[in-house]
Each structure stands twice: as structure tokens, then as C-alpha cells.
Design a protein around this motif. Structure first.
Motif, PDB file in Angstrom:
ATOM      1  N   LYS A 135      47.219  42.825  24.365  1.00  0.00           N
ATOM      2  CA  LYS A 135      45.777  42.597  24.522  1.00  0.00           C
ATOM      3  C   LYS A 135      45.398  42.247  25.949  1.00  0.00           C
ATOM      4  O   LYS A 135      44.208  42.264  26.281  1.00  0.00           O
ATOM      5  CB  LYS A 135      45.333  41.462  23.594  1.00  0.00           C
ATOM      6  CG  LYS A 135      45.363  41.812  22.124  1.00  0.00           C
ATOM      7  CD  LYS A 135      44.908  40.637  21.292  1.00  0.00           C
ATOM      8  CE  LYS A 135      44.941  40.966  19.800  1.00  0.00           C
ATOM      9  NZ  LYS A 135      44.517  39.794  18.981  1.00  0.00           N
ATOM     10  N   VAL A 136      46.368  41.924  26.790  1.00  0.00           N
ATOM     11  CA  VAL A 136      46.056  41.492  28.153  1.00  0.00           C
ATOM     12  C   VAL A 136      45.338  42.569  28.956  1.00  0.00           C
ATOM     13  O   VAL A 136      44.327  42.282  29.631  1.00  0.00           O
ATOM     14  CB  VAL A 136      47.340  41.020  28.861  1.00  0.00           C
ATOM     15  CG1 VAL A 136      47.100  40.812  30.353  1.00  0.00           C
ATOM     16  CG2 VAL A 136      47.842  39.734  28.229  1.00  0.00           C
ATOM     17  N   PRO A 137      45.782  43.847  28.957  1.00  0.00           N
ATOM     18  CA  PRO A 137      45.052  44.857  29.760  1.00  0.00           C
ATOM     19  C   PRO A 137      43.600  45.023  29.333  1.00  0.00           C
ATOM     20  O   PRO A 137      42.722  45.229  30.180  1.00  0.00           O
ATOM     21  CB  PRO A 137      45.859  46.141  29.512  1.00  0.00           C
ATOM     22  CG  PRO A 137      47.224  45.676  29.154  1.00  0.00           C
ATOM     23  CD  PRO A 137      47.011  44.421  28.374  1.00  0.00           C
ATOM     24  N   VAL A 138      43.339  44.931  28.036  1.00  0.00           N
ATOM     25  CA  VAL A 138      41.959  45.073  27.569  1.00  0.00           C
ATOM     26  C   VAL A 138      41.119  43.876  27.991  1.00  0.00           C
ATOM     27  O   VAL A 138      39.958  44.014  28.401  1.00  0.00           O
ATOM     28  CB  VAL A 138      41.939  45.242  26.039  1.00  0.00           C
ATOM     29  CG1 VAL A 138      40.510  45.379  25.528  1.00  0.00           C
ATOM     30  CG2 VAL A 138      42.757  46.455  25.625  1.00  0.00           C
ATOM     31  N   LYS A 139      41.699  42.663  27.915  1.00  0.00           N
ATOM     32  CA  LYS A 139      40.945  41.470  28.281  1.00  0.00           C
ATOM     33  C   LYS A 139      40.684  41.394  29.780  1.00  0.00           C
ATOM     34  O   LYS A 139      39.665  40.846  30.213  1.00  0.00           O
ATOM     35  CB  LYS A 139      41.697  40.220  27.829  1.00  0.00           C
ATOM     36  CG  LYS A 139      41.749  40.053  26.317  1.00  0.00           C
ATOM     37  CD  LYS A 139      42.484  38.792  25.944  1.00  0.00           C
ATOM     38  CE  LYS A 139      42.494  38.590  24.432  1.00  0.00           C
ATOM     39  NZ  LYS A 139      43.223  37.349  24.036  1.00  0.00           N
ATOM     40  N   ILE A 140      41.591  41.924  30.579  1.00  0.00           N
ATOM     41  CA  ILE A 140      41.431  41.833  32.030  1.00  0.00           C
ATOM     42  C   ILE A 140      40.538  42.943  32.583  1.00  0.00           C
ATOM     43  O   ILE A 140      40.141  42.903  33.752  1.00  0.00           O
ATOM     44  CB  ILE A 140      42.819  41.871  32.712  1.00  0.00           C
ATOM     45  CG1 ILE A 140      42.768  41.178  34.069  1.00  0.00           C
ATOM     46  CG2 ILE A 140      43.320  43.307  32.856  1.00  0.00           C
ATOM     47  CD1 ILE A 140      44.128  41.063  34.735  1.00  0.00           C
ATOM     48  N   LEU A 141      40.199  43.928  31.745  1.00  0.00           N
ATOM     49  CA  LEU A 141      39.417  45.061  32.214  1.00  0.00           C
ATOM     50  C   LEU A 141      38.007  44.642  32.610  1.00  0.00           C
ATOM     51  O   LEU A 141      37.502  45.047  33.658  1.00  0.00           O
ATOM     52  CB  LEU A 141      39.375  46.133  31.125  1.00  0.00           C
ATOM     53  CG  LEU A 141      38.571  47.399  31.433  1.00  0.00           C
ATOM     54  CD1 LEU A 141      39.188  48.133  32.623  1.00  0.00           C
ATOM     55  CD2 LEU A 141      38.531  48.321  30.213  1.00  0.00           C
TER      56      LEU A 141
END
Length: 295
Positions: free
Chosen positions: A259-265
Motif C-alpha cells: 500500500k505504500v506506493p499508492v499512499k505516497i502517490l
């Protein structure tokens, strides 16, 4: 003569003491269980100087505007939150009434310029202030349940090691309560207290499931109950449950990493990209503006 009088006084004192002990009410198992529930659910009594009583009309206001059975639901949420020392259903209802009044007053102060906005501000501010204690209580309960979920695999490993080393389940649970910290240790200590008072193991563990929303803990209690009914060795059940909980913890960690890449987008788009555009495109725009103004 003095010796006879002294012996008579001694016998009279012994007789009065025995009579007082006979008149003293004996604590039953049900009374002791009720005492445990009260000690965990009620706030400790504060001193007269430190205790600030909330007005009763605020509690009545919050109670009148809440649906029926709100006290039981608030007590259940307090159990999920670990029964904080200064939180009781009556105080939460009083805070809901206070939040309604203060929120409505703040909304009226911020939107007093027109009648339409005044109604909207009073309704929005009053609703937010009324439901704010519920949100805080729900947040506290969710944080506590998350702490229980994180501590459960390590506690299961300790419980499995203790049982395989030769301890009984009750003694192993006591080791977990003694050597760990946090909400899970408190719940284990409460289970032990209820078992010592008179509840059976299954009853105490099933009471634990009503005070938690952790699915892994509920599955563990169900597995223990089935093992006791079927005669399965408890060490094998604990070993399998510990292995499954470690697997679930690893899966949750992998899920959080995905989920980190989606949250950092979204922070990347809103914060970093505008600065990059200014740095990259800014000089070109300045050069184009100079050429056009020169022409």
C-alpha cells in the motif's frame, strides 16, 4: 478474683468476635465476579478536591438526543478501549451534551452574517460537537485493539513454549500476563482473575472475545474450546495457532508494504511535482517571456 474477671473478659471478647464473624456476609462467586466487572468498568473514586462533577442536565441532554440503549453501547466501547480511568458512560453523555452546546455556539459565531448560513453553522457545529466524544472513544478502542493484534503472535509463542515446557495452561497464561506489557497482558490478567473467582476456562475466554474485535484472538478462543471438548492436546493447538498468527502477521506486513506506493502517490503529486515543474520549466518560461517582450 482478678484472674477470674480477666478470664471472663477474655471469653466475652472471643464470643463477641465469633458472633461478629458469623454475622459478616460471605462473598459468593457471583458477587466476586460482579466486583471484578465493576472494578474494570467503573472509574476509580477520586478525592473530593480533584473530582469535578459534570452537571446532570448535560447528561440528560445527551441521553435524550441519543437512541435507546446508548449506555450499554457506550460501556461496550469502553470495554474495547480498556475502560480508561476517567471515562464512564455518564461522563461521555455529559460531554456529548456539552459538545452540542459549544459546537452550536461556535457555529453560530462563525456564520452569523446571514440567516441561512446561521442555521447551517448551528446544525453543523452542534452535530460535530455531539458526535466528537463518540469519535474519540472509537479511536481509542481501535488503537487498543491494534496493540492487541500486534502483541498476540509473540504472546502465543511464549504461551506455546511454556505449555510445551510442562506448565499448565493457567500457569502459562500467568507467565504471559507477568512478562508482557500492554492491553493483551491486562486482558490475560483479567481472564486469570475470573477463573480464580469461579468461572470456567471457556466462560472466561469467551468473555474475553466480547471485549475485543481481533479476529485472530476470537479464532484462538474457539480453537481452545473445541480442543477441550474433543480432547485434543492443548500444546498441539497452541503450536498451530502460533504458526498461523505469525503467518498472518507476515501477510499484514506485506500488505502494508504494497500500500505504500499508492499512499505516497498523492503527496508526491501535490508537493513534489509543482516544485519540479517550477525548477524545470521556469527558466524556459522566463526566456520565452524575454524574447516576446523584446519583439
Amino acid at each position: 478474683m482478678a484472674l477470674v474477671i480477666g478470664l471472663g473478659c477474655l471469653l466475652l471478647a472471643v464470643a463477641l468476635g465469633a458472633f461478629a464473624l458469623m454475622l459478616r456476609p460471605r462473598a459468593s462467586a457471583a458477587g466476586s465476579l460482579a466486583l471484578i466487572e465493576t472494578s474494570y468498568s467503573a472509574a476509580p473514586a477520586a478525592s473530593a478536591q480533584d473530582d469535578v462533577q459534570s452537571p446532570g442536565w448535560l447528561r440528560l441532554l445527551g441521553l435524550r438526543l441519543s437512541p435507546s440503549g446508548v449506555a450499554m453501547r457506550l460501556q461496550h466501547r469502553l470495554d474495547l478501549a480498556g475502560n480508561p480511568p476517567t471515562w464512564t458512560p455518564d461522563r461521555i453523555l455529559a460531554f456529548k451534551g456539552m459538545g452540542l452546546l459549544f459546537g452550536a455556539a461556535l457555529g453560530a459565531f462563525l456564520s452569523f452574517r446571514s440567516a441561512g448560513w446561521l442555521v447551517v453553522g448551528i446544525a453543523a457545529g452542534g452535530g460535530f460537537g455531539f458526535f466528537l466524544p463518540d469519535l474519540l472513544l472509537l479511536n481509542a478502542g481501535q488503537k487498543r485493539q491494534e496493540k492487541i493484534r500486534r502483541a498476540l503472535p509473540d504472546a502465543m509463542d511464549m504461551l506455546t513454549v511454556c505449555v510445551e515446557a510442562g506448565l499448565g495452561f493457567d500457569a502459562a497464561l500467568a507467565q504471559v500476563a507477568r512478562n508482557t506489557h500492554g492491553p493483551l497482558a491486562q486482558e490475560c490478567a483479567r481472564v486469570l482473575q475470573e477463573m480464580q473467582i469461579g468461572k470456567s476456562r471457556n466462560e472466561a475466554l469467551r468473555a474475553l472475545t466480547t471485549r475485543t474485535t481481533v479476529s485472530e484472538l476470537r479464532a484462538f478462543v474457539s480453537a481452545l474450546a473445541q480442543a477441550g471438548e474433543l480432547g485434543v492436546p492443548i500444546a498441539a493447538v497452541l503450536r498451530e495457532q502460533a504458526r498461523e498468527m505469525r503467518l498472518r502477521r507476515r501477510q499484514r506486513a506485506e500488505e502494508a508494504a504494497q500500500k505504500v506506493p499508492v499512499k505516497i502517490l498523492f503527496p508526491l503529486i501535490t508537493c513534489l511535482f509543482p516544485a519540479m515543474f517550477v525548477v524545470i520549466i521556469g527558466p524556459g518560461i522566463i526566456s520565452i517571456a524575454r524574447v516576446l517582450t523584446g519583439l
